[in-house]
Design an enzyme around this catalytic site. Structure first.
Site, PDB file in Angstrom:
ATOM      1  N   ARG A 198     -11.344  10.228   8.803  1.00 44.00           N
ATOM      2  CA  ARG A 198     -12.605   9.705   9.347  1.00 44.00           C
ATOM      3  C   ARG A 198     -12.737   8.191   9.234  1.00 44.00           C
ATOM      4  O   ARG A 198     -13.694   7.609   9.748  1.00 44.00           O
ATOM      5  CB  ARG A 198     -13.771  10.366   8.620  1.00 44.00           C
ATOM      6  N   GLU A 399     -10.059  -1.026   0.774  1.00 42.24           N
ATOM      7  CA  GLU A 399     -11.200  -0.370   1.428  1.00 42.24           C
ATOM      8  C   GLU A 399     -11.855  -1.400   2.338  1.00 42.24           C
ATOM      9  O   GLU A 399     -12.411  -2.389   1.863  1.00 42.24           O
ATOM     10  CB  GLU A 399     -12.219   0.108   0.384  1.00 42.24           C
TER      11      GLU A 399
HETATM   12 ZN   LIG Z   1      -9.949   6.689   2.172  1.00 46.17          ZN
END
Ligand SMILES: [Zn+2]
Length: 439
Positions: A198, A399
């Site tokens: 996702r 991230e």
């Molecule tokens: Zn991840």
């Protein structure tokens, strides 16, 4: 040409909607929990392991006090979860940051269709998200357009028999030491996106960076230098089955798509499946959990094959990035423990350079540090293995955007900004690594 592309895209999308039933997130809410002490953190972390039973899904992997924790809640669980949070035991305050996740998904699909691309080159819209077949075609197009630099490779077939297709960038120039003398062996870099299905901004950012390297070679001296100094292996979509599934069935799917011991639950977390302190903490043996570590280390064919590929190239690989979203973090091992490896400073100094250069582009703030201390313990993760077993010292888990305004549903107008700033961060990190490995 452009008009045709969008007419075709619109028609295909319309057909596509008729064929598949995309899971509805109508009336699902995204809440932001404000935890202020470690007891709340621990209780919430415990709860996160059974939350799926109530259709409650933790978007955040970062469990720390005074850092917001984002959770999606199915409509039927909204009242009970509110009660749970306000109980004497918990006393956790929260804000509703999305009143209807389904409406956000629908609105973005519409904007994506109606908004023409403004960054269109080599038959590809760099400011759009793309399904897996378009990404594979893009790799072929890069090889065709930049034949002296780009070749394609495969690490094998996925569980559902999709090609795990990668792109290698390599110039015919010899790498040089800082004093200009040639080195014996050119070192190599690996980047991958989309290990979690996702997290769409991660393949999109990797694709943007790859195109920037290829299209600016011999034009921009900094890019030319780094393309000459290293070979690059890039896997834009690691978890190809999961990624395909987010386009056809469930926009918020995270794991692989393999069968498990539970007939109702599919897939393992490919970022908990690596054979290094496998499933020791921050991972579970519950196949229905989002952080299911798999039935054994490398149970997932995708992680096994990437590990095998890296194992056969690790004499030259010196740098690995596993791109995720979201939270804006530039992290290094370990994830299996809160302890730091002996080479932590060497690794984290590189993160500091990356984060500083990234911030200079648009002011986007990233935090850096070891995974265990920055988010929470997460064993069996990718970079613990690439660093601990494959000895790739400069292994990073990044991230990307944002910090939760949209989370996994980051709008397409942030793809190019994310690409630009991440490229700047990465070039600074490459400069740092070059200074260490070619000294
Ligand atoms: Zn991840």
């Amino acid at each position: 040409m452009l008009v045709h592309y969008f007419v075709a895209f619109f028609l295909l999308s319309a057909i596509h909607l008729n064929v598949y039933a995309l899971k509805s997130y109508s009336q699902y809410q995204l809440w932001r929990l404000n935890v202020t002490n470690n007891e709340q953190v621990a209780k919430l972390h415990d709860f996160s392991r059974i939350a799926y039973q109530q259709n409650i899904n933790f978007w955040s992997e970062r469990f720390r006090k005074n850092i917001p924790i984002d959770v999606s809640i199915a409509p039927e669980s909204i009242n009970s979860f509110a009660k749970f949070l306000s109980s004497d035991d918990m006393k956790i305050q929260y804000d509703v940051i999305m009143k209807d996740i389904g409406a956000v998904i629908e609105r973005q699909k519409l904007i994506d269709k109606l908004q023409p691309s403004s960054v269109y080159a080599d038959d590809f819209a760099y400011d759009k998200y793309h399904p897996i077949n378009e990404i594979d075609a893009w790799i072929d197009k890069m090889v065709q357009t930049y034949p002296t630099l780009a070749t394609s490779f495969t690490v094998g077939k996925s569980y559902e028999k999709r090609e795990m297709k990668g792109l290698k960038i390599s110039s015919n120039k010899t790498a040089v030491k800082l004093d200009g003398t040639p080195v014996n062996e050119k070192k190599a870099v690996w980047w991958d996106g989309g290990i979690h299905a996702r997290e769409w901004i991660s393949p999109a950012t990797v694709i943007y960076i790859v195109h920037a390297l290829l299209s600016n070679y011999s034009k921009n001296p900094i890019i030319t230098h780094f393309v000459d100094q290293f070979d690059y292996y890039i896997l834009p979509v690691f978890n190809v089955d999961g990624y395909a599934y987010t386009w056809t069935n469930d926009r918020l799917w995270r794991k692989t798509r393999s069968k498990t011991s539970d007939p109702n639950c599919f897939g393992a977390d490919p970022n908990r499946n690596w054979d290094y302190h496998w499933c020791e903490g921050g991972a579970t043996h519950d196949p229905c959990d989002e952080i299911y570590c798999g039935s054994k280390p490398f149970s997932e064919i995708e992680t096994a094959q990437v590990a095998k590929f890296i194992g056969t190239h690790n004499s030259t690989l010196v740098h690995y990035i596993n791109f995720h979203s979201y939270s804006q973090l530039w992290m290094t091992p370990w994830g299996y423990t809160t302890k730091k490896p002996v080479q932590f400073k060497l690794q984290d100094d590189g993160s500091a350079k990356a984060v500083q250069a990234l911030r200079a582009v648009f002011g986007t703030e990233y935090v850096h540090g070891n995974i265990g201390a920055t988010i929470y313990v997460a064993s069996g993760n990718t970079v613990d293995w690439t660093s601990g077993t494959a000895n790739i010292t400069f292994s990073y888990a990044v991230e990307l955007r944002d910090t939760g305004e949209y989370g996994f549903l980051l709008p397409e107008d942030q793809i190019v900004p994310s690409g630009k700033e991440t490229l700047a961060g990465e070039l600074a990190l490459l400069k740092y690594i070059e200074g260490k490995v070619y000294a």
